[in-house]
Design a protein around this motif. Sequence first.
Motif, PDB file in Angstrom:
ATOM      1  N   GLY A 179       0.817  -1.211   0.000  1.00 39.40           N
ATOM      2  CA  GLY A 179       0.000   0.000   0.000  1.00 39.40           C
ATOM      3  C   GLY A 179       0.847   1.254   0.000  1.00 39.40           C
ATOM      4  N   ASP A 230      -4.831   2.961  -5.318  1.00 39.05           N
ATOM      5  CA  ASP A 230      -3.711   2.047  -5.247  1.00 39.05           C
ATOM      6  C   ASP A 230      -2.611   2.533  -6.177  1.00 39.05           C
ATOM      7  OD1 ASP A 230      -2.797  -0.881  -4.426  1.00 39.05           O
ATOM      8  OD2 ASP A 230      -2.265  -0.558  -6.530  1.00 39.05           O
ATOM      9  N   ARG A 258      -8.106   0.803  -1.856  1.00 35.01           N
ATOM     10  CA  ARG A 258      -7.569  -0.084  -2.892  1.00 35.01           C
ATOM     11  C   ARG A 258      -8.145   0.239  -4.264  1.00 35.01           C
ATOM     12  NH1 ARG A 258      -4.895  -4.834  -1.997  1.00 35.01           N
ATOM     13  NH2 ARG A 258      -4.686  -5.592   0.143  1.00 35.01           N
TER      14      ARG A 258
END
Length: 371
Positions: A101, A296, A292
């Motif tokens: 991440g 991302d 996400r």
Amino acid sequence: MQNMLTLISNVFRLGNASKNVGARMVASTRSFADFTPQASFDIKKCELHRLEEGPSETAVLTREQGLQYYRTMQTIRRMELKADQLYKQKIIRGFCHLYDGQEACAMGIEAGINPTDHLITAYRAHGYTFTRGVSVREILAELTGRRGGVAKGKGGSMHMYAKHFYGGNGIVGAQVPLGAGVALACQYQGNNQVCVALYGDGAANQGQIFESFNMAALWKLPCIFICENNKFGMGTSIERSSASTEYFKRGDYIPGIKGPIVMELETYRYHGHSMSDPGVSYRSREEIQEVRSKSDPITMLKERMLSNNMASVEEIKEIDVEIRKVIEDAAQFAISDPEPPLDELCNHIFANNPPMEVRGTNPWVKLKSVS
């Protein structure tokens, strides 16, 4: 400190993938089959503190850079996911803090400094160990405590080192004064090098960090202090732990380019604080999934390159397949490589010293230490 603005531009070019920036083509008169050699992207204007000038609001990315950045970030991502798997299989034991991440932070910083510059970070160190030149094979073997690990199986997740890379430090915030000390050595030696000292938002309230700021400002040290703000210090959100969450302003009297500088990188970790933290008791699964899906860094870089004809889907897939093989081969080595023997336990206590005796687990056991 000539590379300072370049560093900031690289970090924000990669790290601000969540800001819905627009891209515009630079190369135009090319056939459809050709790749665009470079493209220019608008990036979010950086908030500044005691600086008259910040990085440009546009950044140029070449095809070669984009592929390199993608490969590096994807390798870190796959390595960390493999570490997650090995930990759950009880092959990796003890502390293990994953970096998935946050890959754009490491890649952006590395793209803005030289290999001869110095870097020190906290215990979420696997990504930087890789960008500083250590192979996935050595990193995973270190995580499993094997002889072929980067620290010969004796350092584990939090204590990995390489040339010009000083770890991997387990004490919260303690790496920052060490980084200031490395910067002092650079200044003393006059080698035109800088030290990047990284810490998280959870360490940002440590007193020793402010002591380091003071010395660095007083002596005009070539130190770049960077707060990787992933929004949670262990399980505590930044709003609950800090009276001011504008970490880039914490240096107060540090003006910037002529000496030290303080940067804040807004990022997000997908895993919990460590592998013992499920990471969903203080935030929802929906929050993690939203980050996400919207910001991302790997996905955003891939989409930018594809939409600007800087790479093909097939090319990206080939890179992914190659990385998966590297990770799997490294994992097999990390599982099969032998553990270090007991007689190596005390080696390398000192550098370039004659052998010495070290007391073992009881007063009657003596171990030999060699450098």
